[in-house]
Motif scaffolding. Structure first.
Motif, PDB file in Angstrom:
ATOM      1  N   UNK A  59       0.933  -1.243  -0.141  1.00  0.00           N
ATOM      2  CA  UNK A  59      -0.061   0.015   0.051  1.00  0.00           C
ATOM      3  C   UNK A  59       0.981   1.204   0.068  1.00  0.00           C
ATOM      4  N   UNK A  60       1.789   1.311   0.676  1.00  0.00           N
ATOM      5  CA  UNK A  60       2.799   2.098   0.882  1.00  0.00           C
ATOM      6  C   UNK A  60       3.437   2.503  -0.638  1.00  0.00           C
ATOM      7  N   UNK A  61       3.779   1.820  -1.139  1.00  0.00           N
ATOM      8  CA  UNK A  61       4.239   1.787  -2.849  1.00  0.00           C
ATOM      9  C   UNK A  61       3.321   2.387  -3.676  1.00  0.00           C
ATOM     10  N   UNK A  62       1.906   2.280  -3.415  1.00  0.00           N
ATOM     11  CA  UNK A  62       1.158   2.793  -4.199  1.00  0.00           C
ATOM     12  C   UNK A  62       1.150   4.402  -4.189  1.00  0.00           C
ATOM     13  N   UNK A  63       1.550   4.832  -3.079  1.00  0.00           N
ATOM     14  CA  UNK A  63       1.527   6.310  -2.756  1.00  0.00           C
ATOM     15  C   UNK A  63       2.914   7.046  -3.272  1.00  0.00           C
ATOM     16  N   UNK A  64       3.704   6.131  -3.693  1.00  0.00           N
ATOM     17  CA  UNK A  64       5.197   6.800  -4.039  1.00  0.00           C
ATOM     18  C   UNK A  64       4.915   8.040  -4.806  1.00  0.00           C
ATOM     19  N   UNK A  65       6.057   9.006  -4.411  1.00  0.00           N
ATOM     20  CA  UNK A  65       5.992  10.258  -5.202  1.00  0.00           C
ATOM     21  C   UNK A  65       5.536  11.004  -4.136  1.00  0.00           C
ATOM     22  N   UNK A  66       4.612  11.035  -3.139  1.00  0.00           N
ATOM     23  CA  UNK A  66       4.372  12.037  -2.192  1.00  0.00           C
ATOM     24  C   UNK A  66       5.210  11.883  -1.066  1.00  0.00           C
ATOM     25  N   UNK A  67       5.353  13.084  -0.299  1.00  0.00           N
ATOM     26  CA  UNK A  67       6.067  13.179   0.760  1.00  0.00           C
ATOM     27  C   UNK A  67       5.564  12.083   1.883  1.00  0.00           C
ATOM     28  N   UNK A  68       6.699  11.669   2.410  1.00  0.00           N
ATOM     29  CA  UNK A  68       6.434  10.836   3.568  1.00  0.00           C
ATOM     30  C   UNK A  68       5.311  10.837   4.730  1.00  0.00           C
ATOM     31  N   UNK A  69       5.387  12.172   5.114  1.00  0.00           N
ATOM     32  CA  UNK A  69       4.608  12.487   6.146  1.00  0.00           C
ATOM     33  C   UNK A  69       3.088  12.442   5.576  1.00  0.00           C
ATOM     34  N   UNK A  70       2.844  12.742   4.273  1.00  0.00           N
ATOM     35  CA  UNK A  70       1.544  12.568   3.667  1.00  0.00           C
ATOM     36  C   UNK A  70       1.194  11.088   3.537  1.00  0.00           C
TER      37      UNK A  70
END
Length: 233
Positions: A59-70
């Motif tokens: 699931x984390x990988x699906x959001x890559x490109x975003x800032x870690x805290x986001x």
């Protein structure tokens, strides 16, 4: 909807293509293969802060490109995971690899007079440190991290900032990314968006649904879209 696919690994510049003056790269999944390191760092951080159990890295990988805290906010995970995640990412940095064909691509783009920048979900210091360790930092005029703009991806701020620093108009630039957030950021800034497939995402359909202008199978495919910049007389 069908998307144009450049599939000419040894292609020379196409004279019919509008001349680009700048290329903006995402970092993870485009320039470097860091997924194994991220997975291990994420698992350690999850274990330290949340507790035992499988870390939801997919699931984390699906959001890559975003800032870690986001990403932590989206996943409803503790922001305290950032400290051990960053710590372990630094510790494991020597296991990050440059994708095959990237060095050759960067060399050719530099010979063709392109201005190059990085726009990444990482913080600026982390990104510059990693690129320095890999010997790639000199290729990029600017490396912009998510902590260095008011709104990180998928907002266009990072791309606008890169364009300002490079002194290039949006229609003269192209951005290369491997996630929907990259495509959205480029589109919001009026920059052509290219989807990179040399590190296949978990959901290619989601990436293509973001509406990239072009799909690249390998790094060298970009060369057909980047003719040499005419010399100023």
């Amino acid at each position: 909807m069908a998307y144009p696919i450049v599939d000419r690994p040894d292609a020379e510049a196409d004279p019919s293509v509008s001349v680009r003056h700048a290329v903006i790269f995402d970092l993870d999944g485009v320039v470097v293969d860091s997924f194994a390191v991220m997975s291990e760092a994420f698992a350690i951080a999850y274990n330290e802060v949340v507790g035992d159990g499988p870390a939801p890295f997919k699931e984390y990988r699906r959001h890559l490109g975003r800032y870690f805290p986001d990403i932590m906010r989206i996943m409803n995970l503790p922001l305290e995971m950032e400290e051990p995640f960053v710590r372990e990412s630094y510790r494991l940095a020597d296991q990050v690899h440059v994708f095959d064909g990237i060095l050759e691509l960067l060399l050719t783009l530099r010979v063709r007079g392109m201005k190059l920048a990085i726009a990444t979900g990482k913080t600026g210091p982390r990104a510059r440190d990693l690129l320095g360790q890999l010997g790639l930092l000199p290729f990029f005029a600017h490396v912009i991290g998510s902590d260095e703009v008011p709104r990180p991806k998928p907002a266009p701020d990072m791309v606008f900032h890169a364009l300002d620093l490079l002194g290039v108009e949006p229609e003269k630039a192209i951005m290369i990314g491997d996630a929907p957030t990259d495509i959205a950021s480029a589109q919001g800034a009026g920059v052509a968006a290219a989807a990179a497939l040399w590190a296949p995402p978990d959901d290619i359909g989601e990436l293509l649904a973001a509406g990239p202008d072009v799909v690249l199978q390998r790094p060298a495919d970009l060369l057909a879209l980047c003719p040499a910049v005419p010399a100023v007389r």
